[in-house]
Design an enzyme around this catalytic site. Sequence first.
Site, PDB file in Angstrom:
ATOM      1  N   HIS A   1       0.579   0.173   5.604  1.00 22.22           N
ATOM      2  CA  HIS A   1       0.341  -0.708   4.448  1.00 22.22           C
ATOM      3  C   HIS A   1      -0.716  -0.151   3.515  1.00 22.22           C
ATOM      4  O   HIS A   1      -1.687   0.479   3.934  1.00 22.22           O
ATOM      5  CB  HIS A   1       0.035  -2.145   4.882  1.00 22.22           C
ATOM      6  CG  HIS A   1      -1.239  -2.347   5.641  1.00 22.22           C
ATOM      7  ND1 HIS A   1      -2.415  -2.663   5.031  1.00 22.22           N
ATOM      8  CD2 HIS A   1      -1.504  -2.294   6.964  1.00 22.22           C
ATOM      9  CE1 HIS A   1      -3.361  -2.805   5.951  1.00 22.22           C
ATOM     10  NE2 HIS A   1      -2.839  -2.576   7.127  1.00 22.22           N
TER      11      HIS A   1
ATOM     12  N   ASP B   1      -7.999   0.972   7.939  1.00 25.10           N
ATOM     13  CA  ASP B   1      -6.984  -0.082   7.816  1.00 25.10           C
ATOM     14  C   ASP B   1      -6.581  -0.276   6.360  1.00 25.10           C
ATOM     15  O   ASP B   1      -7.134  -1.135   5.688  1.00 25.10           O
ATOM     16  CB  ASP B   1      -7.560  -1.375   8.412  1.00 25.10           C
ATOM     17  CG  ASP B   1      -6.545  -2.493   8.493  1.00 25.10           C
ATOM     18  OD1 ASP B   1      -5.353  -2.231   8.281  1.00 25.10           O
ATOM     19  OD2 ASP B   1      -6.954  -3.627   8.766  1.00 25.10           O
TER      20      ASP B   1
ATOM     21  N   GLU C   1       0.402  -6.555   3.265  1.00 29.00           N
ATOM     22  CA  GLU C   1       0.472  -6.766   4.719  1.00 29.00           C
ATOM     23  C   GLU C   1      -0.588  -7.740   5.173  1.00 29.00           C
ATOM     24  O   GLU C   1      -0.369  -8.581   6.047  1.00 29.00           O
ATOM     25  CB  GLU C   1       0.296  -5.411   5.435  1.00 29.00           C
ATOM     26  CG  GLU C   1       0.486  -5.475   6.950  1.00 29.00           C
ATOM     27  CD  GLU C   1      -0.787  -5.716   7.749  1.00 29.00           C
ATOM     28  OE1 GLU C   1      -0.700  -5.864   8.967  1.00 29.00           O
ATOM     29  OE2 GLU C   1      -1.880  -5.778   7.156  1.00 29.00           O
ATOM     30  N   GLU C   2      -1.757  -7.592   4.572  1.00 26.71           N
ATOM     31  CA  GLU C   2      -2.932  -8.318   5.069  1.00 26.71           C
ATOM     32  C   GLU C   2      -2.856  -9.836   4.893  1.00 26.71           C
ATOM     33  O   GLU C   2      -3.663 -10.559   5.450  1.00 26.71           O
ATOM     34  CB  GLU C   2      -4.201  -7.788   4.381  1.00 26.71           C
ATOM     35  CG  GLU C   2      -4.525  -6.322   4.702  1.00 26.71           C
ATOM     36  CD  GLU C   2      -5.054  -6.131   6.115  1.00 26.71           C
ATOM     37  OE1 GLU C   2      -5.024  -7.081   6.913  1.00 26.71           O
ATOM     38  OE2 GLU C   2      -5.486  -4.999   6.411  1.00 26.71           O
TER      39      GLU C   2
ATOM     40  N   ASP D   1      -0.520   2.100  11.308  1.00 26.71           N
ATOM     41  CA  ASP D   1      -1.551   1.209  10.777  1.00 26.71           C
ATOM     42  C   ASP D   1      -2.788   1.402  11.653  1.00 26.71           C
ATOM     43  O   ASP D   1      -2.815   0.925  12.789  1.00 26.71           O
ATOM     44  CB  ASP D   1      -1.055  -0.241  10.821  1.00 26.71           C
ATOM     45  CG  ASP D   1      -2.084  -1.214  10.250  1.00 26.71           C
ATOM     46  OD1 ASP D   1      -3.133  -0.753   9.753  1.00 26.71           O
ATOM     47  OD2 ASP D   1      -1.835  -2.432  10.317  1.00 26.71           O
TER      48      ASP D   1
ATOM     49  N   HIS E   1     -11.561  -4.751   8.001  1.00 26.41           N
ATOM     50  CA  HIS E   1     -11.721  -5.962   7.178  1.00 26.41           C
ATOM     51  C   HIS E   1     -13.191  -6.196   6.828  1.00 26.41           C
ATOM     52  O   HIS E   1     -13.634  -7.339   6.737  1.00 26.41           O
ATOM     53  CB  HIS E   1     -11.131  -7.212   7.874  1.00 26.41           C
ATOM     54  CG  HIS E   1      -9.683  -7.062   8.234  1.00 26.41           C
ATOM     55  ND1 HIS E   1      -8.989  -7.990   8.966  1.00 26.41           N
ATOM     56  CD2 HIS E   1      -8.780  -6.083   7.942  1.00 26.41           C
ATOM     57  CE1 HIS E   1      -7.732  -7.589   9.125  1.00 26.41           C
ATOM     58  NE2 HIS E   1      -7.589  -6.433   8.524  1.00 26.41           N
TER      59      HIS E   1
END
Length: 481
Positions: free
Chosen positions: A203, A219, A253-254, A281, A362
């Site tokens: 992603h 990520d 995606e997130e 990923d 994140h």
Amino acid sequence: MKKLHLITLVALLISIFSFAQEQKSIYATMSLSDALELKKDLPEEVEILEKRRNEAAVYFTEHAGHFLHDKVLVHGPGYIFKSSREEAIAALYKEIREIPANRMPFTITEDVLVNQALDLINTQNIEDHILELEAYGTRYHDYAIAIQVSNDLKDKWEAMAALYGRTDVSVRLFNHVNTNMPSVIMTIEGADTPDEFVVVGGHLDSTSWDNNDAPGADDDASGIATMTESIRALFELGFVPNKTIEVMAYAAEEIGLVGSAEIAQDYANNNVNVISAVQFDMTLYNGSAIDVSFITDYTNATLNNYLMSLMDHYNATGDHQVTYGTSLCNYGCSDHASWTGEGYMSAFPFEANFGQHNGDIHSPSDTYSLVGSASHSAKFAKLCTEYLIETAKSNILSVNDNEASTISITTQNGQLNYNLEASTSEFESLSIFDIQGKKVSETSITTKRGSVSTQSLSTGVYVATFTIDNKTSVSKKFIIK
Ligand code: BES
Ligand code: ZN
């Protein structure tokens, strides 16, 4: 008494009304146990629409979504976004197509090509690409920059294909319903069975609790960079696949696998024959004693076993040694789950055993310099390359190690001379591309020896590409001094 009831009713209506006003709510599916727990914690903000087996369709506030993320799971949101009440409920009843047993014998036959390709994987390219993506700042799907990121990746992939003279490669944007960010899809058309698709994906978006700063290096800039380098190595090798290869950089995606879900659904609706889809990923952080951890839930066991046998075959010892193990993600935690959900075979080779992975995703600390080294990602690029070559298989004419050496070119006095006498192929055209991948000339080939003028070319590096049928090609670099 009656009055009291009325007051309660009015109060209730007001609270429902203001709840709907203040809070943006979303539809999703999640595990039944998570749904029940969430309902218990935030009864006002969560509505369970329907339950089936161990799943629930749920309508809840964004606040409840964050709460779920913090409480129930140590990673992402823990739900799969749906665009309406109907879609959320329908998802519970979706009958997943059975994958026919042995529909596809996964074999290992391409030793020569794979071993050459593994030597071409360049760790520096992966690092450069991660840094390039990280430099955009936050690639949150909803931000204008996210659209730019997708457009730029399309340009980058197109330039890469052109640099190697690939007329069989195209790159398109896939526009979505539930996000403004497009996904990016590179297609390398299969020379023999173009209706069979071999997919890799990762992603392109990023997220963070601080959405002003979500560099998303691990990520998932790392996954995009990993696949890009694998494809570059295939191009350098002159690999032409029998089956069609697609490389996908998914949008959004997130926020619940939005981009990949729409693509997988579209492919399923159109009966696209996707043999298998492998997800990259998070490939950057080296957190376990083993290098690659195959996530065994929401993936296909046959495909997982095949990837492990590829690693037994190609990565057991030597320069390209890579070790592996298995672990669980406990949820449909990345885009592989979208393919699994549509009845396709998918796999998810992951950076570490789950739980030993990078704890700083994140967050603003998901940067290349803080997370790791591209040498870990390079191991995944090798696996990606093995999977693509062995699953898509090489077209016989693309076996460039022989073919390339049977073509000779020289430059002299403003001419590029070619000699194809040692070649068994009947080439039809010669195209010259500049370093940006722009085609600067095309000449048809009628004799095995010939020449084209290079007078109009300024100094620099060029690629001469000899093509049969617009499909199969052999490329050679040359320099105008
Ligand atoms: N890269 C993560 C998935 C991940 C994180 C896998 C940690 C293994 C360990 C992904 O981008 C993500 O955050 N996924 C969400 C789920 C998705 C449905 C939004 C998650 O993990 O909850
Ligand atoms: Zn991710």
